[in-house]
Design a protein around this motif. Structure first.
Motif, PDB file in Angstrom:
ATOM      1  N   MET A 117      60.265 -25.890  11.877  1.00  0.00           N
ATOM      2  CA  MET A 117      60.997 -26.176  10.794  1.00  0.00           C
ATOM      3  C   MET A 117      60.248 -25.081   9.908  1.00  0.00           C
ATOM      4  SD  MET A 117      61.876 -30.168   9.866  1.00  0.00           S
ATOM      5  CE  MET A 117      60.426 -30.907  10.370  1.00  0.00           C
ATOM      6  N   TYR A 118      59.119 -24.868   9.912  1.00  0.00           N
ATOM      7  CA  TYR A 118      58.517 -23.990   8.919  1.00  0.00           C
ATOM      8  C   TYR A 118      58.680 -22.700   9.401  1.00  0.00           C
ATOM      9  CZ  TYR A 118      54.773 -22.167   6.297  1.00  0.00           C
ATOM     10  OH  TYR A 118      54.004 -21.174   5.435  1.00  0.00           O
ATOM     11  N   LEU A 161      60.544 -27.733   3.225  1.00  0.00           N
ATOM     12  CA  LEU A 161      59.757 -27.183   4.128  1.00  0.00           C
ATOM     13  C   LEU A 161      60.235 -25.640   4.937  1.00  0.00           C
ATOM     14  CD1 LEU A 161      57.059 -26.904   5.943  1.00  0.00           C
ATOM     15  CD2 LEU A 161      58.307 -28.496   7.446  1.00  0.00           C
ATOM     16  N   ARG A 162      61.898 -25.949   5.075  1.00  0.00           N
ATOM     17  CA  ARG A 162      62.404 -24.520   5.546  1.00  0.00           C
ATOM     18  C   ARG A 162      62.658 -23.567   4.632  1.00  0.00           C
ATOM     19  NH1 ARG A 162      67.622 -25.657   5.981  1.00  0.00           N
ATOM     20  NH2 ARG A 162      68.030 -24.058   7.383  1.00  0.00           N
ATOM     21  N   LYS A 163      62.875 -24.013   3.381  1.00  0.00           N
ATOM     22  CA  LYS A 163      62.922 -22.868   2.329  1.00  0.00           C
ATOM     23  C   LYS A 163      61.495 -22.207   2.291  1.00  0.00           C
ATOM     24  CE  LYS A 163      66.691 -25.204  -0.394  1.00  0.00           C
ATOM     25  NZ  LYS A 163      66.669 -25.959  -1.685  1.00  0.00           N
ATOM     26  N   ALA A 164      60.520 -23.133   2.425  1.00  0.00           N
ATOM     27  CA  ALA A 164      59.033 -22.476   2.355  1.00  0.00           C
ATOM     28  C   ALA A 164      59.019 -21.555   3.530  1.00  0.00           C
ATOM     29  CB  ALA A 164      58.168 -23.402   2.423  1.00  0.00           C
ATOM     30  N   GLY A 165      59.579 -21.696   4.580  1.00  0.00           N
ATOM     31  CA  GLY A 165      59.514 -20.772   5.669  1.00  0.00           C
ATOM     32  C   GLY A 165      60.276 -19.526   5.458  1.00  0.00           C
ATOM     33  N   LEU A 166      61.388 -19.608   4.805  1.00  0.00           N
ATOM     34  CA  LEU A 166      62.265 -18.528   4.294  1.00  0.00           C
ATOM     35  C   LEU A 166      61.329 -17.632   3.609  1.00  0.00           C
ATOM     36  CD1 LEU A 166      65.660 -20.085   3.605  1.00  0.00           C
ATOM     37  CD2 LEU A 166      64.885 -18.317   5.628  1.00  0.00           C
ATOM     38  N   ASP A 217      68.600 -13.805  13.243  1.00  0.00           N
ATOM     39  CA  ASP A 217      68.550 -14.908  14.619  1.00  0.00           C
ATOM     40  C   ASP A 217      67.482 -15.832  14.626  1.00  0.00           C
ATOM     41  OD1 ASP A 217      70.943 -13.747  15.618  1.00  0.00           O
ATOM     42  OD2 ASP A 217      70.150 -12.526  16.989  1.00  0.00           O
ATOM     43  N   GLU A 218      66.316 -15.398  14.236  1.00  0.00           N
ATOM     44  CA  GLU A 218      65.161 -15.988  14.489  1.00  0.00           C
ATOM     45  C   GLU A 218      65.039 -17.366  13.383  1.00  0.00           C
ATOM     46  OE1 GLU A 218      61.788 -12.557  15.903  1.00  0.00           O
ATOM     47  OE2 GLU A 218      62.304 -13.101  13.803  1.00  0.00           O
ATOM     48  N   ALA A 219      65.845 -17.005  12.481  1.00  0.00           N
ATOM     49  CA  ALA A 219      65.971 -18.173  11.603  1.00  0.00           C
ATOM     50  C   ALA A 219      67.301 -18.887  11.472  1.00  0.00           C
ATOM     51  CB  ALA A 219      66.108 -17.454   9.960  1.00  0.00           C
TER      52      ALA A 219
END
Length: 301
Positions: free
Chosen positions: A155-156, A245-250, A258-260
């Motif tokens: 997710m991250y 958590l996903r937005k923090a990964g962005l 593709d990786e996202a």
């Protein structure tokens, strides 16, 4: 009839007849909100289309003007919806049309170029990187739930959605080169994500065993959120919900589209800019708070 043709026909008929139940039954799991919220955001639009005989599959020329009615209506009457409600409804409808384009059910987005109304500004605070790293350390120590660390890592580091994680099966993971078949893309995992999945694969018997079951054991979204909540408590952290958590990964990782898990570079670039802006807003908000006295008056220096 080919299953894909049957799916297209089902979606076309549902949009023409303003059949929200069928539309959400086919596409709801691909959209960003829970089904209950999706239904709430789209209910008045579909009900008004049915009442006014508006074809949502091939909207009329005055569609944008007509749309202002259901966008701004609530049970209290016309024009009573708050700004954020209007934005949520419009965003949901726009995402629905984007998915219909991905499915090749329509060839033109009827809301493209439409000016979006400004929402009510509220600073959304993403968890700092050090909090996420602390969460991951505690998740990795959960011997009774080895899947949690891998789920959080994906997710991250690769912005996996919860629904996407829960449907992943082992045949989608290519152990030899570290790629994984996602809902919309084929993703090359970074070393940390690969290692986390590799450890899970070893517990499932290893690559030579060719496991075929689901990768993650959680029954639903709530089950995974509950596990995250429990580990956050152990780590003495505020709850880190999967969306943040996903937005923090962005914010933290320079991935490819593709990786996202994004189909197009434009959509990914927009999502990343928004995530980075949230961090700018958070720092600005924190700086403002730091120069404000307890009474709420700004120190003169």
């Amino acid at each position: 009839m080919h299953p894909q043709d049957e799916r297209h026909l089902k979606l076309k008929r549902a949009m023409q007849e303003a059949d929200l139940d069928t539309v959400l039954g086919v596409l709801g799991h691909d959209m960003r909100w829970p089904l209950k919220q999706l239904r709430s955001n789209l209910r008045l639009i579909f009900a008004s289309a049915e009442r006014d005989h508006v074809n949502l599959l091939h909207p009329p020329e005055d569609f944008v003007g007509w749309l202002q009615g259901p966008l701004h209506e609530t049970v209290k009457g016309p024009g009573t919806a708050k700004a954020n409600t209007v934005v949520a409804r419009l965003s949901t409808l726009s995402q629905l049309y984007s998915l219909l384009m991905d499915e090749e059910v329509i060839i033109q987005h009827p809301l493209r170029g439409m000016t979006r109304p400004p929402g009510e500004r509220k600073v959304e605070k993403l968890p700092p990187r050090e909090d996420i790293e602390r969460l991951l350390v505690h998740a990795e120590a959960e011997a009774d739930d080895p899947a949690l660390f891998a789920a959080l890592t994906l997710m991250y580091r690769h912005t996996f959605q919860v629904a996407e994680l829960l449907t992943l099966r082992w045949p989608a993971f290519e152990h030899n080169d570290g790629t994984i078949l996602r809902r919309r893309t084929i993703c090359k995992l970074d070393p940390e994500s690969y290692a986390a999945l590799d450890r899970l694969l070893a517990k499932a018997g290893g690559p030579l065993a060719h496991p075929t079951g689901r990768i993650f054991p959680y029954e639903n979204n709530d089950a995974l959120r509950s596990r995250i909540f429990q580990v956050c408590r152990k780590a003495n952290l505020a709850f880190v919900n999967p969306a943040k958590l996903r937005k923090a990964g962005l914010r933290d990782f320079a991935l490819t589209a593709d990786e996202a898990g994004f189909i197009g570079d434009e959509a990914y670039a927009l999502a990343r800019r928004l995530a980075q802006q949230l961090e700018i807003d958070r720092k600005t908000d924190t700086a403002s708070e730091s120069i404000t006295s307890p009474s709420g008056e700004t120190d003169a220096g």
